[in-house]
Design an enzyme around this catalytic site. Structure first.
Site, mmCIF file in Angstrom:
data_model
loop_
_atom_site.group_PDB
_atom_site.id
_atom_site.type_symbol
_atom_site.label_atom_id
_atom_site.label_comp_id
_atom_site.label_asym_id
_atom_site.label_seq_id
_atom_site.Cartn_x
_atom_site.Cartn_y
_atom_site.Cartn_z
ATOM 1 N N ARG A 1 0.854 -1.188 0.000
ATOM 2 C CA ARG A 1 0.000 0.000 0.000
ATOM 3 C C ARG A 1 0.891 1.240 0.000
ATOM 4 N NH1 ARG A 1 -3.325 -2.998 -1.363
ATOM 5 N NH2 ARG A 1 -5.396 -3.441 -0.488
ATOM 6 N N GLU B 1 -4.324 7.073 -5.464
ATOM 7 C CA GLU B 1 -4.502 6.281 -6.696
ATOM 8 C C GLU B 1 -5.816 6.657 -7.360
ATOM 9 O OE1 GLU B 1 -4.056 2.120 -5.724
ATOM 10 O OE2 GLU B 1 -2.067 2.449 -4.889
ATOM 11 N N HIS C 1 -1.221 -0.380 -9.837
ATOM 12 C CA HIS C 1 -1.830 -1.274 -8.835
ATOM 13 C C HIS C 1 -2.353 -2.556 -9.502
ATOM 14 C CE1 HIS C 1 -3.875 -1.356 -4.644
ATOM 15 N NE2 HIS C 1 -3.660 -2.595 -5.078
HETATM 16 N N1 LIG Z 1 -0.350 -4.496 -4.976
HETATM 17 C C1 LIG Z 1 -1.415 -5.269 -4.921
HETATM 18 O O1 LIG Z 1 -2.177 -5.357 -5.879
HETATM 19 C C2 LIG Z 1 -1.644 -6.098 -3.710
HETATM 20 C C3 LIG Z 1 -1.338 -5.630 -2.470
HETATM 21 N N2 LIG Z 1 -1.577 -6.403 -1.367
HETATM 22 C C4 LIG Z 1 -1.226 -5.878 -0.042
HETATM 23 O O2 LIG Z 1 -0.338 -6.816 0.575
HETATM 24 C C5 LIG Z 1 -0.696 -6.924 1.946
HETATM 25 C C6 LIG Z 1 -0.172 -8.246 2.494
HETATM 26 O O3 LIG Z 1 -0.950 -9.332 2.007
HETATM 27 P P1 LIG Z 1 -0.735 -10.808 2.608
HETATM 28 O O4 LIG Z 1 0.695 -11.205 2.526
HETATM 29 O O5 LIG Z 1 -1.749 -11.686 1.999
HETATM 30 O O6 LIG Z 1 -1.092 -10.528 4.144
HETATM 31 P P2 LIG Z 1 -0.601 -11.341 5.432
HETATM 32 O O7 LIG Z 1 -1.505 -10.913 6.522
HETATM 33 O O8 LIG Z 1 -0.467 -12.778 5.108
HETATM 34 O O9 LIG Z 1 0.884 -10.764 5.673
HETATM 35 C C7 LIG Z 1 1.157 -9.543 6.284
HETATM 36 C C8 LIG Z 1 2.273 -9.786 7.292
HETATM 37 O O10 LIG Z 1 2.690 -8.528 7.825
HETATM 38 C C9 LIG Z 1 2.864 -8.703 9.222
HETATM 39 N N3 LIG Z 1 2.741 -7.408 9.921
HETATM 40 C C10 LIG Z 1 1.626 -6.688 10.139
HETATM 41 N N4 LIG Z 1 1.937 -5.536 10.781
HETATM 42 C C11 LIG Z 1 3.267 -5.554 10.978
HETATM 43 C C12 LIG Z 1 4.177 -4.666 11.580
HETATM 44 N N5 LIG Z 1 3.773 -3.492 12.125
HETATM 45 N N6 LIG Z 1 5.485 -4.999 11.596
HETATM 46 C C13 LIG Z 1 5.891 -6.167 11.066
HETATM 47 N N7 LIG Z 1 5.085 -7.068 10.476
HETATM 48 C C14 LIG Z 1 3.777 -6.755 10.437
HETATM 49 C C15 LIG Z 1 1.780 -9.662 9.627
HETATM 50 O O11 LIG Z 1 2.101 -10.240 10.865
HETATM 51 P P3 LIG Z 1 0.894 -10.671 11.879
HETATM 52 O O12 LIG Z 1 0.174 -11.783 11.175
HETATM 53 O O13 LIG Z 1 1.613 -11.075 13.099
HETATM 54 O O14 LIG Z 1 0.045 -9.448 12.048
HETATM 55 C C16 LIG Z 1 1.844 -10.653 8.483
HETATM 56 O O15 LIG Z 1 2.821 -11.631 8.706
HETATM 57 C C17 LIG Z 1 -2.216 -6.764 1.947
HETATM 58 O O16 LIG Z 1 -2.674 -6.307 3.213
HETATM 59 C C18 LIG Z 1 -2.445 -5.741 0.850
HETATM 60 O O17 LIG Z 1 -2.484 -4.447 1.391
HETATM 61 C C19 LIG Z 1 -2.088 -7.651 -1.484
HETATM 62 C C20 LIG Z 1 -2.402 -8.163 -2.703
HETATM 63 C C21 LIG Z 1 -2.233 -7.419 -3.927
HETATM 64 O O1 LIG Z 2 -4.468 -4.576 -3.476
HETATM 65 C C1 LIG Z 2 -5.057 -5.596 -3.646
HETATM 66 C C2 LIG Z 2 -5.552 -6.435 -2.620
HETATM 67 O O2 LIG Z 2 -6.101 -7.515 -2.952
HETATM 68 O O3 LIG Z 2 -5.471 -6.070 -1.442
#
Ligand SMILES: NC(=O)C1=CN([C@@H]2O[C@H](COP(=O)(O)OP(=O)(O)OC[C@H]3O[C@@H](n4cnc5c(N)ncnc54)[C@H](OP(=O)(O)O)[C@@H]3O)[C@@H](O)[C@H]2O)C=CC1
Ligand SMILES: O=CC(=O)O
Length: 324
Positions: free
Chosen positions: A237, A266, A285
């Site tokens: 994001r 965006e 995006h």
């Molecule tokens: N560009 C695009 O089109 C896309 C963007 N995204 C973005 O990617 C993000 C991640 O997706 P995804 O991997 O599935 O989500 P997950 O929840 O699987 O992974 C996010 C990770 O970040 C960790 N985390 C959260 N807050 C913190 C912090 N302050 N410090 C360190 N680690 C932290 C979480 O830990 P914990 O579980 O312990 O909270 C978790 O392990 C989504 O939220 C979305 O915003 C996703 C898909 C497409």
């Molecule tokens: O940004 C995309 C999402 O699935 O989140």
């Protein structure tokens, strides 16, 4: 009696037909200033909502007294106030997992494109400026055998780590709330603090959710910790990075380059200073935007709204299972 569902995004016909079979369906092709009043009027009778990209918060929810479930066609859910939804007894469902690989691929596209200057050099060819073998002023930098630092080791972070370790022999560092034993064992990933990661990584990849704790996490001070040769990749994001500070860091050589799929605002305004910087690769995006993945996300979101409105027990796609 069938429940009332509003679909506020265009989706493939057969998935829309599934919704129409189960619910009284009202459709909107996005919410704009032109159709907002009509959308608000429809909220009065809505039991469920399904769509993407539109912030749905208190200003709209106040018009939705019957609402019981929202299904977002995304994994990220920063466009909602989850605590408020929970207080209102509204179930929020999202689409994790189905988009993990496609998004990790996009992140790797950005890593390779920035490192090898693919967009900049492609533009040179198109402009007719490829007159002789290119000189070292246009050389890129290796990706293989370098160090990648991943911020947030969840689903997408782990998929990026897999590609980095198995495909590119990279050393993997990561910063996360808690250790991820699987990536440590499978990809020899090493957990470290944010500052240590920024100081050591050649590629810093953001795969965090947008939360109060991650907003503007990558500030001017944090960018200053990165190596001048390092590249920042944001596939999560835009608001996780201080975009103004990033522009300055790219202009004055604090870091070498950036690959960005997401932005503070965006679509990216056409007067953004990012647009004229040669050391930035910009994508609109498209993390999950493949035909297959977007289809699977829609199918998952349709399943989710059917499950949520049938009041079935929580599954792994429920963001706030405490609503019950
Ligand atoms: N560009 C695009 O089109 C896309 C963007 N995204 C973005 O990617 C993000 C991640 O997706 P995804 O991997 O599935 O989500 P997950 O929840 O699987 O992974 C996010 C990770 O970040 C960790 N985390 C959260 N807050 C913190 C912090 N302050 N410090 C360190 N680690 C932290 C979480 O830990 P914990 O579980 O312990 O909270 C978790 O392990 C989504 O939220 C979305 O915003 C996703 C898909 C497409
Ligand atoms: O940004 C995309 C999402 O699935 O989140």
């Amino acid at each position: 009696m069938k429940k009332n569902v509003i679909l506020y995004k265009k989706i493939p016909q057969e998935q829309q037909a599934r919704l129409a079979e189960s619910f009284n369906l009202m459709t909107f092709d996005g919410i704009t200033s032109d159709n907002r009043a009509e959308f608000i009027a429809a909220l009065a009778q809505a039991d469920g909502l399904i769509g993407a990209s539109v912030p749905i918060k208190q200003d709209l929810l106040q018009f939705a007294p019957k609402l019981k479930a929202i299904s977002t066609i995304s994994v990220g859910y920063d466009q909602f106030d989850v605590d408020d939804l929970t207080l209102r007894g509204i179930r929020l469902m999202h689409t994790p997992t189905v988009l993990t690989d496609a998004t990790a691929d996009t992140i790797f596209t950005l890593i390779l494109a920035t490192a090898r200057r693919a967009v900049e050099l492609s533009m040179l060819v198109r402009a007719g400026e490829w007159q002789r073998s290119i000189g070292d002023e246009y050389y890129g930098t290796d990706v293989h055998h370098k160090t990648i630092g991943i911020l947030g080791m969840g689903r997408i972070g782990s998929a990026v780590a897999k590609r980095a370790h198995c495909g590119f022999d990279m050393k993997v560092l990561y910063m996360s709330n808690k250790p991820n034993i699987q990536v440590e064992q499978q990809y020899q990933a090493q957990r470290c603090s944010l500052d240590e990661l920024l100081q050591r990584a050649d590629f810093v990849c953001i795969t965090l959710p947008l939360l109060p704790s991650t907003e503007r996490l990558i500030s001017a001070e944090k960018l200053a910790l990165m190596k001048p040769s390092a590249i920042l990749i944001n596939g999560a994001r835009g608001k996780i990075v201080d975009q103004q500070a990033l522009v300055a860091a790219l202009q004055n050589g604090t870091i070498k380059a950036a690959g960005l799929d997401v932005f503070e605002v965006e679509p990216l305004p056409s007067n953004s200073p990012l647009i004229v910087l040669p050391n930035v690769v910009l994508l609109p995006h498209i993390g999950s935007a493949t035909i297959e993945t977007r289809y699977n996300m829609v199918r998952c979101a349709v399943d989710n709204i059917i499950v949520a409105l049938a009041e079935q027990p929580p599954n792994e796609n429920w963001v706030n299972p405490q609503v019950g």
